[in-house]
Design a protein around this motif. Sequence first.
Motif, mmCIF file in Angstrom:
data_model
loop_
_atom_site.group_PDB
_atom_site.id
_atom_site.type_symbol
_atom_site.label_atom_id
_atom_site.label_comp_id
_atom_site.label_asym_id
_atom_site.label_seq_id
_atom_site.Cartn_x
_atom_site.Cartn_y
_atom_site.Cartn_z
ATOM 1 N N LYS A 45 2.946 16.133 -2.336
ATOM 2 C CA LYS A 45 3.834 15.227 -3.042
ATOM 3 C C LYS A 45 3.911 13.971 -2.592
ATOM 4 O O LYS A 45 3.509 13.727 -1.380
ATOM 5 C CB LYS A 45 5.251 15.750 -2.586
ATOM 6 N N GLY A 46 3.871 13.114 -3.643
ATOM 7 C CA GLY A 46 4.002 11.474 -3.220
ATOM 8 C C GLY A 46 2.666 10.891 -3.000
ATOM 9 O O GLY A 46 2.262 9.682 -3.150
ATOM 10 N N HIS A 47 1.702 11.615 -3.076
ATOM 11 C CA HIS A 47 0.105 11.259 -2.888
ATOM 12 C C HIS A 47 -0.495 10.874 -4.120
ATOM 13 O O HIS A 47 -0.205 11.097 -5.372
ATOM 14 C CB HIS A 47 -0.950 12.306 -2.350
ATOM 15 N N ASP A 48 -1.338 9.700 -3.647
ATOM 16 C CA ASP A 48 -2.080 9.335 -5.241
ATOM 17 C C ASP A 48 -3.040 10.331 -5.563
ATOM 18 O O ASP A 48 -3.285 11.156 -4.697
ATOM 19 C CB ASP A 48 -2.787 7.927 -4.750
ATOM 20 N N HIS A 67 -0.463 7.736 -10.806
ATOM 21 C CA HIS A 67 -0.125 9.162 -10.587
ATOM 22 C C HIS A 67 0.498 9.275 -9.122
ATOM 23 O O HIS A 67 -0.212 8.618 -8.168
ATOM 24 C CB HIS A 67 -1.430 9.908 -10.602
ATOM 25 N N LYS A 68 1.403 10.179 -9.099
ATOM 26 C CA LYS A 68 1.856 10.561 -7.530
ATOM 27 C C LYS A 68 2.153 12.009 -7.766
ATOM 28 O O LYS A 68 2.818 12.579 -8.495
ATOM 29 C CB LYS A 68 3.249 9.965 -7.211
ATOM 30 N N ARG A 70 3.272 15.854 -7.474
ATOM 31 C CA ARG A 70 4.772 16.366 -7.382
ATOM 32 C C ARG A 70 4.511 17.927 -7.586
ATOM 33 O O ARG A 70 3.535 18.529 -8.032
ATOM 34 C CB ARG A 70 5.474 15.921 -8.470
#
Length: 146
Positions: A45-48, A67-68, A70
């Motif tokens: 979650k939240g990572h590129d 992109h992130k 989810r």
Amino acid sequence: MFDSVLMVCAGNICRSPKAEYLLKRKVAAANKAIHVSSAGLTAMKGHDADHTAQSVSAERGVDMTPHKGRQICGELVASHSVILVMEESHLRDLHQRYPHARGKAFLLGKWMNNQPIPDPYKQSREAFEHVYQLIDQATNAWLKYL
């Protein structure tokens, strides 16, 4: 036929975002009004998106920088008309968590003899390039059904 597609893999940083952004480009070029997004079964979650996935995609004209990662949830499952996963294990996991996804969840490689899309995470650039080619072929095959 379908108004929304959810791409699903494990971490939502390699395969599903690649499929999301590639299909977004294709539906736009075909003038189809289809919302495309992605999520992960065990999302980061939240990572590129993975750097190599971004690089391979960018070289082919697909920008994944927004992109992130989810996590999939019941709301996402309910709000999409079709869900495309990368492997049989993803289908089993999805059906176990969200039984109401049955009938609208399929392998991305369905029209390629149920070809699984292998996970390139932490592998060579060649693995990412191979996965890109498979996703490109699979999204082309799905496009005529969307």
